[in-house]
Design a protein around this motif. Sequence first.
Motif, PDB file in Angstrom:
ATOM      1  N   CYS A   1     -65.577 -27.305  -4.392  1.00 19.70           N
ATOM      2  CA  CYS A   1     -65.680 -28.485  -5.253  1.00 19.70           C
ATOM      3  C   CYS A   1     -66.953 -28.468  -6.085  1.00 19.70           C
ATOM      4  O   CYS A   1     -68.002 -28.010  -5.622  1.00 19.70           O
ATOM      5  N   ASN A   2     -66.849 -28.965  -7.303  1.00 23.71           N
ATOM      6  CA  ASN A   2     -68.000 -29.110  -8.198  1.00 23.71           C
ATOM      7  C   ASN A   2     -68.739 -27.814  -8.482  1.00 23.71           C
ATOM      8  O   ASN A   2     -69.935 -27.840  -8.769  1.00 23.71           O
ATOM      9  N   ALA A   3     -68.064 -26.672  -8.381  1.00 24.83           N
ATOM     10  CA  ALA A   3     -68.737 -25.401  -8.702  1.00 24.83           C
ATOM     11  C   ALA A   3     -68.680 -25.182 -10.215  1.00 24.83           C
ATOM     12  O   ALA A   3     -67.695 -25.523 -10.871  1.00 24.83           O
ATOM     13  N   ASN A   4     -69.794 -24.635 -10.762  1.00 28.88           N
ATOM     14  CA  ASN A   4     -69.834 -24.234 -12.172  1.00 28.88           C
ATOM     15  C   ASN A   4     -69.797 -22.714 -12.231  1.00 28.88           C
ATOM     16  O   ASN A   4     -70.666 -22.066 -11.647  1.00 28.88           O
ATOM     17  N   LEU A   5     -68.829 -22.156 -12.941  1.00 24.27           N
ATOM     18  CA  LEU A   5     -68.767 -20.692 -13.079  1.00 24.27           C
ATOM     19  C   LEU A   5     -69.238 -20.373 -14.491  1.00 24.27           C
ATOM     20  O   LEU A   5     -68.519 -20.620 -15.468  1.00 24.27           O
ATOM     21  N   ILE A   6     -70.475 -19.867 -14.617  1.00 28.62           N
ATOM     22  CA  ILE A   6     -71.049 -19.683 -15.951  1.00 28.62           C
ATOM     23  C   ILE A   6     -70.584 -18.351 -16.548  1.00 28.62           C
ATOM     24  O   ILE A   6     -70.912 -17.283 -16.029  1.00 28.62           O
TER      25      ILE A   6
ATOM     26  N   SER B   1     -60.657 -30.655 -13.164  1.00 29.52           N
ATOM     27  CA  SER B   1     -61.226 -29.334 -13.468  1.00 29.52           C
ATOM     28  C   SER B   1     -61.105 -29.027 -14.955  1.00 29.52           C
ATOM     29  O   SER B   1     -60.209 -29.544 -15.625  1.00 29.52           O
ATOM     30  N   TYR B   2     -62.006 -28.165 -15.450  1.00 25.65           N
ATOM     31  CA  TYR B   2     -61.830 -27.599 -16.787  1.00 25.65           C
ATOM     32  C   TYR B   2     -61.773 -26.088 -16.650  1.00 25.65           C
ATOM     33  O   TYR B   2     -62.697 -25.473 -16.101  1.00 25.65           O
TER      34      TYR B   2
ATOM     35  N   GLY C   1     -70.443 -27.000  -4.941  1.00 26.55           N
ATOM     36  CA  GLY C   1     -71.694 -27.375  -5.597  1.00 26.55           C
ATOM     37  C   GLY C   1     -72.474 -26.218  -6.171  1.00 26.55           C
ATOM     38  O   GLY C   1     -73.562 -26.416  -6.713  1.00 26.55           O
ATOM     39  N   SER C   2     -71.952 -25.012  -6.105  1.00 23.63           N
ATOM     40  CA  SER C   2     -72.698 -23.846  -6.611  1.00 23.63           C
ATOM     41  C   SER C   2     -72.621 -23.752  -8.132  1.00 23.63           C
ATOM     42  O   SER C   2     -71.601 -24.094  -8.737  1.00 23.63           O
ATOM     43  N   THR C   3     -73.717 -23.273  -8.722  1.00 27.58           N
ATOM     44  CA  THR C   3     -73.686 -22.900 -10.135  1.00 27.58           C
ATOM     45  C   THR C   3     -73.851 -21.387 -10.169  1.00 27.58           C
ATOM     46  O   THR C   3     -74.935 -20.866  -9.893  1.00 27.58           O
ATOM     47  N   VAL C   4     -72.759 -20.691 -10.423  1.00 24.69           N
ATOM     48  CA  VAL C   4     -72.723 -19.240 -10.243  1.00 24.69           C
ATOM     49  C   VAL C   4     -72.846 -18.575 -11.605  1.00 24.69           C
ATOM     50  O   VAL C   4     -72.050 -18.877 -12.504  1.00 24.69           O
TER      51      VAL C   4
ATOM     52  N   THR D   1     -65.064 -23.890 -15.432  1.00 21.59           N
ATOM     53  CA  THR D   1     -65.573 -22.680 -16.075  1.00 21.59           C
ATOM     54  C   THR D   1     -66.514 -23.146 -17.188  1.00 21.59           C
ATOM     55  O   THR D   1     -66.150 -24.000 -18.004  1.00 21.59           O
ATOM     56  N   VAL D   2     -67.710 -22.597 -17.203  1.00 21.81           N
ATOM     57  CA  VAL D   2     -68.693 -22.978 -18.232  1.00 21.81           C
ATOM     58  C   VAL D   2     -68.568 -21.922 -19.326  1.00 21.81           C
ATOM     59  O   VAL D   2     -69.172 -20.866 -19.247  1.00 21.81           O
TER      60      VAL D   2
END
Length: 459
Positions: free
Chosen positions: A405-410, A365-366, A424-427, A384-385
């Motif tokens: 897993c693999n979620a992007n939190l923009i 994770s980042y 897998g969500s890009t939120v 976290t993006v």
Amino acid sequence: MKKYAVILAAGKGTRMKTCLPKCAYPLLKKPMIAYIVENLKNTGLLDELIVVVGHKKEVIQEILNVSVSYAFQEEQLGTGHAVLMAKDLITDLDGYTLILPGDMPLIDESVIREAIASHNSCRHDLTVVTTVVDEPFGYGRIIRNGDNLLHSIIEENEASDSQKQINEINTGIYIIKNDILFASLNKIGNDNSKNEYYLTDIVKILKNEDALMGTYVLKTSYKAMGVNDLYALSIAEGKLRLDINKKHMQNGVAMTNPDTITIGHNVIIEPSAAIYPNTYITGNSVIKKGAKIGPNTEIHNSEIGESVICKHSLVFNSKIGKETTVGPFAHLRDGANIGENNRIGNFVEIKKSTTGFNTKASHLSYIGDAEVGDKVNFGCGSITVNYDGKNKYQTIIGDNVFVGCNANLIAPIEIHDDSFIAAGSTVNKNVPKGTLAIARAYQINKENYLKINIDKDNE
Ligand code: UD1
Ligand code: CA
């Protein structure tokens, strides 16, 4: 009566054969000049510290800042000339000055105390601190007369073969009455192989003037080691390392294979902590009791809480709460403030973020520029993006949040308490309390897809 210290640090360090001024070279990530100044201050015996700077003076001044006064030696004409440069700052001629080279990082408080005590009790005009070594090469040799009294100091380059056999050397530390110092400095010449004004010549000068001189012979000779090249630097660093490790072990810190463990001079480790091989702990780090650090871990300027386990990881300028486990292969940096009882696992990077109690990021994770609450779970690969190529943005995550897993939190974004981010969500929109957020394409199942294609191929 004022007591001064003059530290000579104007030399280039030609024998280092690299670009930093010699006294700025670090041992255990701390510049050698900083050890000397710190130890002198800690004695509390000196009223004023003067550092003579010259070659790349700004580097030394940046290290020591305003904690000392500076004298400038534009041209490096020798150690005698260097001391002369401090003349205007030494105003009390009834006082005395402790002179020492800036390239002897192992000199510690006790040596300074003992040398000053000896000077005071013998009421000398000049005390030269000497020591006996197996390999005197490179040092000034101490010449004594028939009564075993100090006669002169002869430099390596000027010494005869028989003088080179002498094992008693000049450490480069002197304590001298100020009026006598400046009267004799003016009489030093530079008629020698290096055409330098050797400070060591004051002994010969004072001998002729019947001044009261003597030596203080240091027993722990390695502490007077002068660092002239990178090999000597590594030896000095090794000695310092072992001294520091020994002190910690005697204080109840367990170390496995201590030769491979590097602990900085200012690091605090509480008893019952354990340190494993190939570990570096430096800067102003604090390791609390029961923590297990290493193997293969680097910690700088960080606070590690009670019973933390941290292995195969990097931790810089960060804080880890008690009973948290970190690693293997985690990277915490730039103000990561990890709460208690967290689990920060394999290949997780955390930067400038705080986490609450019992939060987990177990794999890949980042987490950057984030405020994370209690009992949050970051699934494998979630990130976290925080950066759009120009600016950095905050991510705020409440308590009991599950990040799949693999979620992007923009970022900028807020994920409120008790919510769930589908894998897998890009939120990119805030998620209200207690909400399931799914932000990914729906799955389409094409039944018998493979069979139809095979039938087509066979037609
Ligand atoms: C010096 C002593 C030697 C002693 C040894 C102990 C002299 C002539 N020799 O030799 O007797 O055994 O230290 O380690 O003093 N410096 C200046 N300006 C100068 C020259 C030097 O500030 O013009 C500083 C250097 O930065 C260094 C210190 O003085 O920190 C000592 O100089 P260095 O050249 O290392 O002297 P050594 O040859 O080691
Ligand atoms: Ca030297």
